[in-house]
Design a protein around this motif. Sequence first.
Motif, PDB file in Angstrom:
ATOM      1  N   ALA A 487       1.303  -1.380   0.008  1.00 54.26           N
ATOM      2  CA  ALA A 487       0.017  -0.179   0.107  1.00 54.26           C
ATOM      3  C   ALA A 487       0.385   0.964  -0.036  1.00 54.26           C
ATOM      4  O   ALA A 487       0.599   2.182  -0.509  1.00 54.26           O
ATOM      5  CB  ALA A 487      -0.459   0.060   1.018  1.00 54.26           C
ATOM      6  N   LYS A 488       1.358   1.116   0.992  1.00 54.88           N
ATOM      7  CA  LYS A 488       2.912   2.526   0.790  1.00 54.88           C
ATOM      8  C   LYS A 488       3.596   2.703  -0.384  1.00 54.88           C
ATOM      9  O   LYS A 488       3.493   3.759  -1.828  1.00 54.88           O
ATOM     10  CB  LYS A 488       3.932   2.468   1.923  1.00 54.88           C
ATOM     11  CG  LYS A 488       4.753   3.299   2.263  1.00 54.88           C
ATOM     12  CD  LYS A 488       5.537   3.278   3.830  1.00 54.88           C
ATOM     13  CE  LYS A 488       6.572   2.452   3.664  1.00 54.88           C
ATOM     14  NZ  LYS A 488       7.636   2.421   4.970  1.00 54.88           N
ATOM     15  N   SER A 489       3.996   1.779  -1.284  1.00 53.85           N
ATOM     16  CA  SER A 489       4.607   1.487  -2.541  1.00 53.85           C
ATOM     17  C   SER A 489       3.481   2.467  -3.863  1.00 53.85           C
ATOM     18  O   SER A 489       3.803   3.538  -4.530  1.00 53.85           O
ATOM     19  CB  SER A 489       5.254   0.260  -3.357  1.00 53.85           C
ATOM     20  OG  SER A 489       6.114  -0.137  -1.633  1.00 53.85           O
ATOM     21  N   LEU A 490       2.261   1.754  -3.096  1.00 54.57           N
ATOM     22  CA  LEU A 490       1.786   1.756  -4.612  1.00 54.57           C
ATOM     23  C   LEU A 490       1.024   3.585  -4.278  1.00 54.57           C
ATOM     24  O   LEU A 490       0.822   3.962  -5.305  1.00 54.57           O
ATOM     25  CB  LEU A 490      -0.195   1.193  -4.282  1.00 54.57           C
ATOM     26  CG  LEU A 490      -1.369   1.679  -5.267  1.00 54.57           C
ATOM     27  CD1 LEU A 490      -0.742   1.629  -6.593  1.00 54.57           C
ATOM     28  CD2 LEU A 490      -2.600   0.589  -5.093  1.00 54.57           C
ATOM     29  N   LEU A 491       0.950   4.204  -3.278  1.00 53.58           N
ATOM     30  CA  LEU A 491       1.010   5.834  -2.697  1.00 53.58           C
ATOM     31  C   LEU A 491       1.595   6.619  -3.103  1.00 53.58           C
ATOM     32  O   LEU A 491       1.742   7.301  -3.630  1.00 53.58           O
ATOM     33  CB  LEU A 491       0.308   6.043  -0.475  1.00 53.58           C
ATOM     34  CG  LEU A 491       0.169   6.869  -1.347  1.00 53.58           C
ATOM     35  CD1 LEU A 491      -0.731   7.597  -1.525  1.00 53.58           C
ATOM     36  CD2 LEU A 491       0.380   7.107   1.084  1.00 53.58           C
ATOM     37  N   TYR A 492       3.356   6.357  -2.753  1.00 49.51           N
ATOM     38  CA  TYR A 492       4.286   6.724  -3.348  1.00 49.51           C
ATOM     39  C   TYR A 492       4.400   6.560  -5.179  1.00 49.51           C
ATOM     40  O   TYR A 492       4.552   8.072  -5.569  1.00 49.51           O
ATOM     41  CB  TYR A 492       5.711   6.115  -2.983  1.00 49.51           C
ATOM     42  CG  TYR A 492       5.829   6.245  -1.802  1.00 49.51           C
ATOM     43  CD1 TYR A 492       5.572   6.985  -1.112  1.00 49.51           C
ATOM     44  CD2 TYR A 492       6.990   5.196  -0.945  1.00 49.51           C
ATOM     45  CE1 TYR A 492       6.073   7.117   0.321  1.00 49.51           C
ATOM     46  CE2 TYR A 492       7.488   4.929   1.178  1.00 49.51           C
ATOM     47  CZ  TYR A 492       6.692   6.193   1.518  1.00 49.51           C
ATOM     48  OH  TYR A 492       6.749   6.893   2.469  1.00 49.51           O
ATOM     49  N   ALA A 493       3.954   5.745  -4.960  1.00 46.66           N
ATOM     50  CA  ALA A 493       3.899   5.706  -6.907  1.00 46.66           C
ATOM     51  C   ALA A 493       2.517   6.586  -7.243  1.00 46.66           C
ATOM     52  O   ALA A 493       3.052   7.566  -8.818  1.00 46.66           O
ATOM     53  CB  ALA A 493       3.237   4.711  -7.604  1.00 46.66           C
ATOM     54  N   CYS A 494       1.314   6.839  -6.411  1.00 48.75           N
ATOM     55  CA  CYS A 494       0.630   8.222  -6.899  1.00 48.75           C
ATOM     56  C   CYS A 494       0.580   8.954  -7.167  1.00 48.75           C
ATOM     57  O   CYS A 494       1.123  10.307  -7.587  1.00 48.75           O
ATOM     58  CB  CYS A 494      -0.930   7.259  -6.519  1.00 48.75           C
ATOM     59  SG  CYS A 494      -1.379   6.003  -7.112  1.00 48.75           S
ATOM     60  N   VAL A 495       1.708   9.436  -5.801  1.00 48.00           N
ATOM     61  CA  VAL A 495       2.375  10.821  -5.370  1.00 48.00           C
ATOM     62  C   VAL A 495       3.314  10.570  -6.718  1.00 48.00           C
ATOM     63  O   VAL A 495       3.157  12.267  -7.515  1.00 48.00           O
ATOM     64  CB  VAL A 495       2.966  10.198  -4.388  1.00 48.00           C
ATOM     65  CG1 VAL A 495       3.728  11.604  -3.976  1.00 48.00           C
ATOM     66  CG2 VAL A 495       1.567  10.810  -2.768  1.00 48.00           C
ATOM     67  N   VAL A 496       4.259  10.506  -7.091  1.00 44.22           N
ATOM     68  CA  VAL A 496       4.885  10.773  -8.262  1.00 44.22           C
ATOM     69  C   VAL A 496       4.326  10.632  -9.820  1.00 44.22           C
ATOM     70  O   VAL A 496       5.115  11.250 -10.180  1.00 44.22           O
ATOM     71  CB  VAL A 496       6.109   9.419  -8.476  1.00 44.22           C
ATOM     72  CG1 VAL A 496       6.894   9.253 -10.039  1.00 44.22           C
ATOM     73  CG2 VAL A 496       6.716   9.051  -7.340  1.00 44.22           C
ATOM     74  N   LEU A 497       3.102   9.785  -9.604  1.00 48.60           N
ATOM     75  CA  LEU A 497       2.915  10.043 -10.713  1.00 48.60           C
ATOM     76  C   LEU A 497       2.091  11.206 -10.858  1.00 48.60           C
ATOM     77  O   LEU A 497       2.274  12.301 -11.952  1.00 48.60           O
ATOM     78  CB  LEU A 497       1.772   8.627 -11.763  1.00 48.60           C
ATOM     79  CG  LEU A 497       1.266   8.921 -12.320  1.00 48.60           C
ATOM     80  CD1 LEU A 497       1.857   8.590 -13.747  1.00 48.60           C
ATOM     81  CD2 LEU A 497      -0.274   7.383 -12.728  1.00 48.60           C
ATOM     82  N   LEU A 498       1.386  11.996 -10.192  1.00 49.26           N
ATOM     83  CA  LEU A 498       0.679  13.413 -10.118  1.00 49.26           C
ATOM     84  C   LEU A 498       1.613  14.045  -9.949  1.00 49.26           C
ATOM     85  O   LEU A 498       1.619  15.350 -10.996  1.00 49.26           O
ATOM     86  CB  LEU A 498      -0.079  13.287  -8.804  1.00 49.26           C
ATOM     87  CG  LEU A 498      -0.266  14.252  -7.893  1.00 49.26           C
ATOM     88  CD1 LEU A 498      -2.104  14.426  -9.611  1.00 49.26           C
ATOM     89  CD2 LEU A 498      -1.326  14.302  -6.919  1.00 49.26           C
ATOM     90  N   LEU A 499       3.014  14.062  -9.301  1.00 47.55           N
ATOM     91  CA  LEU A 499       3.963  14.861  -9.765  1.00 47.55           C
ATOM     92  C   LEU A 499       4.412  15.360 -10.910  1.00 47.55           C
ATOM     93  O   LEU A 499       4.601  16.042 -11.810  1.00 47.55           O
ATOM     94  CB  LEU A 499       4.998  14.984  -8.800  1.00 47.55           C
ATOM     95  CG  LEU A 499       5.008  14.901  -7.713  1.00 47.55           C
ATOM     96  CD1 LEU A 499       6.617  14.750  -6.182  1.00 47.55           C
ATOM     97  CD2 LEU A 499       4.448  16.842  -6.932  1.00 47.55           C
TER      98      LEU A 499
END
Length: 508
Positions: A487-499
């Motif tokens: 879940a943490k990796s998925l959250l980080y991936a979403c943040v990176v994708l958003l940025l």
Amino acid sequence: MVTPTAVAPPALTTVNEMYEGGQILMTGATGFLGQILIEKLLRSFPRIKTIYIIVREKKGLSAEQRIDKMFRNVIFESLHELMPHFQLKIKVLNGQLDAPNLGLSPEDRSLVMSKVNLVFHCAATLRFDEELKVAINTNMYATQKLLDLAKQCSNLRMFTYVSTAFSHANRKYIEEIVYKPKTHYTELLKLAEMDITHPKYQEARDRLSTENINTYTLTKAAAEQLLHEEATYIPVCIFRPSIVVSTWSDPIPGWIDNLYGPTGLVCGAQAGIIRSVLADPNVKADLVPVDFVANALVCAPWHARQSYEKDNSSMPVYNYVSSKDNPITWYDFSITSQKAQLSIPSSQGLWYCFVLLTKHRTVYFLQNLLLHYLFGYIFDTCSWISGNKFRLLPIYDKMSKVVSALEPFSTKEWTFDNRNVEQMWNQLSSSEQNRFPFNIESLNWDDFLDRYVRGTLVHHLNDKMDSETRIKAKKRYTRLTVAHHCAKSLLYACVVLLLWSLLKYILW
């Protein structure tokens, strides 16, 4: 000089002599500290004659039924083995501390006055957000009436009042003396006679809200002042423990029966539902094990009596704290507790165990929103779809109130003087030090917190320590750990994708 009501007995040179033929009156016997104190007294002093305890009916149980239920608690098992008939030494007095004459019958009052020679006043309302009138009646009015009764005990050796180390939390440096609060205790007692809707009561409540941290500390400070002014030439001492947590070893390791203070947060972290706490990591967490507290409380009347023999106007105060001689910060408390939690995970945990500490309200608000309420809404929605009630959101609502009430103690620290406690310890013989260990310097925090975590797991989360349950718990926790990191990796991936998307939009 005013002649004391009590007749001074011969000098008591040992703790044993203090309790020889003891007839003890106790309030708060069914409370956390009260239970440990009763167990310690009966096990340590077999020549105690009687312990009179004032108990009220509650939740459909009579006073006697409540005490019978209490003595079935696991902490009394060894006492049952050593003294199978110890309950014959217990005399239950039906009473109500905030009622006139403590709710005692004339016969019981006469019995107390003719027999009792030691008093332990442990009862109090511990709610930090208690209505002022209720706090005054419970913490002050009851103290006044109990003192009036003790004054009529012809053989009184000592009246011991259990206060709190934070009774004068508006001060930075707290000595072992009775301070004079800004508002005199008589003014507070008059407020308790008013209806809470009365404009004068509401005005006073608003004014007093800034005088001390909360209604608990406000009324405990006022009760100390009451004793200081109304117990002239009566043997009285004041005992002030800081935040009382589980036992270290006696009568069993890690026992605790309430969720006050940090215990509720520790249990929540073990269950995987609490992840953020409003606390300054660098502030000292002034925690004391309840068995150490009980040991010091047993010895305090003996030590105070010696002072009274020299000067019958003395009223010794004992600041029983850990921050001066064996400090631990909230950061160290959190990290060490989490290590213990990882070594013995809960078999019913909902998520991976981790806790973030912050002293900033804004940061805590965001963490509380994202790590608690968002998780709670997702979990409870799934639960609702399955036909079950909401579980986490009510917990988070309660937890927010607990964190708010604890904020002054988790983000602020005090400097305490504890010379009376040190002198008391040094004046004990080596054998008495072994029987009543309370030297806080001897406490190993790593060992204690491991026992504390195990105790909360067993006594609050109803978990088991057998090998089969432990194996299942570790397997469950391994799955939760994997889920957490995914879940943490998925959250980080979403943040990176958003940025990346924002950057791409801006540049191109």
